[in-house]
Write a protein that holds these residues in place. Structure first.
Motif, PDB file in Angstrom:
ATOM      1  N   LEU A  37       3.161  33.495   4.401  1.00 33.59           N
ATOM      2  CA  LEU A  37       2.058  33.678   5.331  1.00 33.59           C
ATOM      3  C   LEU A  37       2.606  33.895   6.736  1.00 33.59           C
ATOM      4  O   LEU A  37       3.374  33.087   7.233  1.00 33.59           O
ATOM      5  CB  LEU A  37       1.138  32.455   5.337  1.00 33.59           C
ATOM      6  CG  LEU A  37       0.343  32.199   4.070  1.00 33.59           C
ATOM      7  CD1 LEU A  37      -0.441  30.901   4.202  1.00 33.59           C
ATOM      8  CD2 LEU A  37      -0.590  33.356   3.791  1.00 33.59           C
ATOM      9  N   SER A  38       2.218  35.000   7.360  1.00 30.66           N
ATOM     10  CA  SER A  38       2.617  35.259   8.746  1.00 30.66           C
ATOM     11  C   SER A  38       1.408  35.244   9.665  1.00 30.66           C
ATOM     12  O   SER A  38       1.485  34.825  10.798  1.00 30.66           O
ATOM     13  CB  SER A  38       3.309  36.620   8.860  1.00 30.66           C
ATOM     14  OG  SER A  38       4.588  36.547   8.322  1.00 30.66           O
ATOM     15  N   ARG A  39       0.300  35.739   9.162  1.00 29.51           N
ATOM     16  CA  ARG A  39      -0.925  35.805   9.955  1.00 29.51           C
ATOM     17  C   ARG A  39      -2.077  35.367   9.073  1.00 29.51           C
ATOM     18  O   ARG A  39      -2.282  35.989   8.044  1.00 29.51           O
ATOM     19  CB  ARG A  39      -1.150  37.223  10.469  1.00 29.51           C
ATOM     20  CG  ARG A  39      -0.133  37.559  11.554  1.00 29.51           C
ATOM     21  CD  ARG A  39      -0.310  38.966  12.057  1.00 29.51           C
ATOM     22  NE  ARG A  39       0.553  39.278  13.166  1.00 29.51           N
ATOM     23  CZ  ARG A  39       1.849  39.495  13.097  1.00 29.51           C
ATOM     24  NH1 ARG A  39       2.473  39.392  11.951  1.00 29.51           N
ATOM     25  NH2 ARG A  39       2.543  39.797  14.166  1.00 29.51           N
ATOM     26  N   PRO A  40      -2.787  34.345   9.413  1.00 27.92           N
ATOM     27  CA  PRO A  40      -2.554  33.510  10.582  1.00 27.92           C
ATOM     28  C   PRO A  40      -1.245  32.742  10.416  1.00 27.92           C
ATOM     29  O   PRO A  40      -0.791  32.506   9.306  1.00 27.92           O
ATOM     30  CB  PRO A  40      -3.749  32.556  10.592  1.00 27.92           C
ATOM     31  CG  PRO A  40      -4.165  32.462   9.165  1.00 27.92           C
ATOM     32  CD  PRO A  40      -3.877  33.818   8.567  1.00 27.92           C
ATOM     33  N   GLY A  82       5.849  25.828   9.626  1.00 23.18           N
ATOM     34  CA  GLY A  82       7.174  26.156   9.130  1.00 23.18           C
ATOM     35  C   GLY A  82       7.837  27.173  10.031  1.00 23.18           C
ATOM     36  O   GLY A  82       7.495  27.301  11.208  1.00 23.18           O
ATOM     37  N   LEU A  83       8.787  27.903   9.480  1.00 29.41           N
ATOM     38  CA  LEU A  83       9.512  28.899  10.244  1.00 29.41           C
ATOM     39  C   LEU A  83       8.549  29.925  10.822  1.00 29.41           C
ATOM     40  O   LEU A  83       7.764  30.534  10.101  1.00 29.41           O
ATOM     41  CB  LEU A  83      10.542  29.602   9.361  1.00 29.41           C
ATOM     42  CG  LEU A  83      11.363  30.697  10.028  1.00 29.41           C
ATOM     43  CD1 LEU A  83      12.290  30.115  11.102  1.00 29.41           C
ATOM     44  CD2 LEU A  83      12.156  31.465   8.996  1.00 29.41           C
ATOM     45  N   ARG A  84       8.595  30.112  12.119  1.00 29.88           N
ATOM     46  CA  ARG A  84       7.700  31.066  12.777  1.00 29.88           C
ATOM     47  C   ARG A  84       8.333  32.450  12.829  1.00 29.88           C
ATOM     48  O   ARG A  84       7.703  33.445  12.505  1.00 29.88           O
ATOM     49  CB  ARG A  84       7.388  30.586  14.188  1.00 29.88           C
ATOM     50  CG  ARG A  84       6.395  31.469  14.885  1.00 29.88           C
ATOM     51  CD  ARG A  84       6.003  30.880  16.211  1.00 29.88           C
ATOM     52  NE  ARG A  84       4.983  31.697  16.830  1.00 29.88           N
ATOM     53  CZ  ARG A  84       4.688  31.657  18.099  1.00 29.88           C
ATOM     54  NH1 ARG A  84       5.335  30.832  18.900  1.00 29.88           N
ATOM     55  NH2 ARG A  84       3.760  32.429  18.593  1.00 29.88           N
ATOM     56  N   HIS A  85       9.584  32.519  13.292  1.00 31.49           N
ATOM     57  CA  HIS A  85      10.285  33.793  13.321  1.00 31.49           C
ATOM     58  C   HIS A  85      11.787  33.551  13.437  1.00 31.49           C
ATOM     59  O   HIS A  85      12.228  32.437  13.692  1.00 31.49           O
ATOM     60  CB  HIS A  85       9.795  34.690  14.471  1.00 31.49           C
ATOM     61  CG  HIS A  85      10.022  34.136  15.834  1.00 31.49           C
ATOM     62  ND1 HIS A  85       9.071  33.411  16.508  1.00 31.49           N
ATOM     63  CD2 HIS A  85      11.095  34.196  16.669  1.00 31.49           C
ATOM     64  CE1 HIS A  85       9.542  33.058  17.691  1.00 31.49           C
ATOM     65  NE2 HIS A  85      10.764  33.506  17.811  1.00 31.49           N
ATOM     66  N   LEU A  86      12.534  34.610  13.244  1.00 33.43           N
ATOM     67  CA  LEU A  86      13.979  34.598  13.369  1.00 33.43           C
ATOM     68  C   LEU A  86      14.306  35.375  14.640  1.00 33.43           C
ATOM     69  O   LEU A  86      13.779  36.459  14.846  1.00 33.43           O
ATOM     70  CB  LEU A  86      14.583  35.286  12.149  1.00 33.43           C
ATOM     71  CG  LEU A  86      16.080  35.416  12.019  1.00 33.43           C
ATOM     72  CD1 LEU A  86      16.754  34.054  12.019  1.00 33.43           C
ATOM     73  CD2 LEU A  86      16.420  36.165  10.737  1.00 33.43           C
ATOM     74  N   ALA A  87      15.135  34.831  15.521  1.00 30.38           N
ATOM     75  CA  ALA A  87      15.452  35.489  16.788  1.00 30.38           C
ATOM     76  C   ALA A  87      16.951  35.749  16.904  1.00 30.38           C
ATOM     77  O   ALA A  87      17.763  34.876  16.600  1.00 30.38           O
ATOM     78  CB  ALA A  87      14.977  34.633  17.965  1.00 30.38           C
ATOM     79  N   PHE A  88      17.275  36.955  17.365  1.00 31.06           N
ATOM     80  CA  PHE A  88      18.655  37.343  17.619  1.00 31.06           C
ATOM     81  C   PHE A  88      18.806  37.674  19.098  1.00 31.06           C
ATOM     82  O   PHE A  88      17.931  38.303  19.691  1.00 31.06           O
ATOM     83  CB  PHE A  88      19.046  38.586  16.810  1.00 31.06           C
ATOM     84  CG  PHE A  88      19.036  38.375  15.327  1.00 31.06           C
ATOM     85  CD1 PHE A  88      20.049  37.668  14.695  1.00 31.06           C
ATOM     86  CD2 PHE A  88      18.021  38.906  14.554  1.00 31.06           C
ATOM     87  CE1 PHE A  88      20.045  37.481  13.327  1.00 31.06           C
ATOM     88  CE2 PHE A  88      18.010  38.738  13.173  1.00 31.06           C
ATOM     89  CZ  PHE A  88      19.024  38.024  12.562  1.00 31.06           C
TER      90      PHE A  88
END
Length: 129
Positions: A67-70, A74-80
């Motif tokens: 589930l991303s939306r809504p 848990g993990l919201r996003h991965l950032a680089f």
């Protein structure tokens, strides 16, 4: 105990070949190891970032959708971190990857953008110079 850094992030994909191509060919992560685990019917791909961080990519049969939306807990996003967000955005778009408009972090003044991996996981590029 003192945590030193993130060692790795593990991701589960629905299409192993497509995800492997995305993370290695499009994002340029280096392959450290790749194994097929017969007992789990699962691929495991170990990928490296230049700073020593790692991404583990797994495939499992019939994994439920994330589930991303809504936004779910848990993990919201991965950032680089990248040196130039605008140039990175243009490079991704040239490879056919849709990227959201450039944004500005109101607290740090740094630029960032979001895009998604083949399974819809939000990925952020955050500018660090």
């Amino acid at each position: 105990m003192q945590l030193r850094r993130i060692h790795h992030v593990a991701l589960i994909c629905t299409d192993y070949g497509r995800a492997k191509h995305f993370y290695t060919e499009l994002l340029g992560l280096l392959v450290l190891a790749e194994q097929y685990r017969v007992e789990r019917q699962s691929w495991k791909l170990d990928l490296a970032l230049p700073d020593g961080g790692r991404l583990e990519l797994f495939s499992f049969p019939e994994s439920p959708a994330r589930l991303s939306r809504p936004e779910a807990c848990g993990l919201r996003h991965l950032a680089f971190a990248v040196a130039d967000v605008q140039a990175s955005k243009a490079e991704l778009e040239a490879k056919g990857i849709p990227v959201e408009p450039l944004r500005l972090d109101e607290y740090t003044g740094k630029r960032f953008v979001f895009f998604a991996d083949p399974d819809g996981l939000p990925i952020e590029l955050y500018e660090e110079q």
